[in-house]
Scaffold this motif. Sequence first.
Motif, PDB file in Angstrom:
ATOM      1  N   ALA A 124     -15.414  57.785  18.871  1.00  0.00           N
ATOM      2  CA  ALA A 124     -14.543  58.413  19.863  1.00  0.00           C
ATOM      3  C   ALA A 124     -15.160  58.406  21.256  1.00  0.00           C
ATOM      4  O   ALA A 124     -14.560  58.899  22.206  1.00  0.00           O
ATOM      5  CB  ALA A 124     -14.219  59.851  19.449  1.00  0.00           C
ATOM      6  N   THR A 162     -19.629  60.661  19.734  1.00  0.00           N
ATOM      7  CA  THR A 162     -18.838  61.477  18.818  1.00  0.00           C
ATOM      8  C   THR A 162     -17.944  60.575  17.971  1.00  0.00           C
ATOM      9  O   THR A 162     -17.735  59.400  18.283  1.00  0.00           O
ATOM     10  CB  THR A 162     -17.974  62.502  19.567  1.00  0.00           C
ATOM     11  N   TYR A 163     -17.401  61.164  16.904  1.00  0.00           N
ATOM     12  CA  TYR A 163     -16.561  60.405  15.979  1.00  0.00           C
ATOM     13  C   TYR A 163     -15.301  61.193  15.654  1.00  0.00           C
ATOM     14  O   TYR A 163     -15.337  62.420  15.519  1.00  0.00           O
ATOM     15  CB  TYR A 163     -17.319  60.111  14.679  1.00  0.00           C
ATOM     16  N   GLU A 164     -14.191  60.473  15.513  1.00  0.00           N
ATOM     17  CA  GLU A 164     -12.920  61.075  15.104  1.00  0.00           C
ATOM     18  C   GLU A 164     -12.768  60.902  13.598  1.00  0.00           C
ATOM     19  O   GLU A 164     -12.872  59.787  13.077  1.00  0.00           O
ATOM     20  CB  GLU A 164     -11.764  60.381  15.822  1.00  0.00           C
ATOM     21  N   ARG A 166      -7.393  55.185  20.199  1.00  0.00           N
ATOM     22  CA  ARG A 166      -6.738  56.315  19.553  1.00  0.00           C
ATOM     23  C   ARG A 166      -5.533  55.871  18.719  1.00  0.00           C
ATOM     24  O   ARG A 166      -5.336  56.345  17.606  1.00  0.00           O
ATOM     25  CB  ARG A 166      -6.310  57.337  20.609  1.00  0.00           C
ATOM     26  N   GLY A 181      -6.710  54.334  15.636  1.00  0.00           N
ATOM     27  CA  GLY A 181      -7.224  55.375  14.757  1.00  0.00           C
ATOM     28  C   GLY A 181      -6.116  56.036  13.950  1.00  0.00           C
ATOM     29  O   GLY A 181      -6.302  56.363  12.776  1.00  0.00           O
TER      30      GLY A 181
END
Length: 224
Positions: A40, A44-46, A76, A79
């Motif tokens: 992300a 950081t990671y989603e 996004r 994702g």
Amino acid sequence: MSLVLDVPVDRLATTLAPLRGPRTDAGTSLAPLPLRVAPAGDGTYEVLDGFKRLARWRREGYTHVPVVVEEDAGARVVGKARLLEANTPRRTVSPMDEARVVRSLSDDDQLSPTQITKLLGRGRGWVDRRLTLGRRLTPELGRHLDEGRLSATTASTLASFPPGEQTRLAESIVRHGLRAREADALLATWRAAPDTATREALLRDPRSATPAPGEPSVSPLGPT
């Protein structure tokens, strides 16, 4: 080959969690598998798969958790597509989960139906039906769909009715345990019903809309 990494829990974001319904990671199958995540930015990671596992590990005081990084899911919108793909093999995605993702791609990311079909690899009819579910089905009926009490086809038809009628019709379908064919007959007959009395009779006895083969064509619904 995907590598399993240990990542600090404070570097994991769960902004996609609202796109998953209550069937996400059913409590009976919370195996200690790695989470599936996408980069992300800023380290950081989603989270794409494993929201309830992450919540449990946080409650238990874990500071690091195992993850598998989906390197091609950084954007996004991509994702969100991976959110569906990550859960498909275990059949944990409901049609309502799909509807939430499609609506988010349309409303939040401003993608056209054609762009969504290409992103998700689905047909235009599938995308249009999911958009209808996401935008018009009442939250109560969305829960019925999440929990398997309504089929996607029946829910799509119900979404074309006003909210109040959706609720009453769904209650009758669920209470009487109607199969898809019986539910379709009920909804079609409801549309054709000329008055309130006929509609109330349908709700009390929805199977009167589908007389059994060989029975005399006598129905409390009259010409309807």
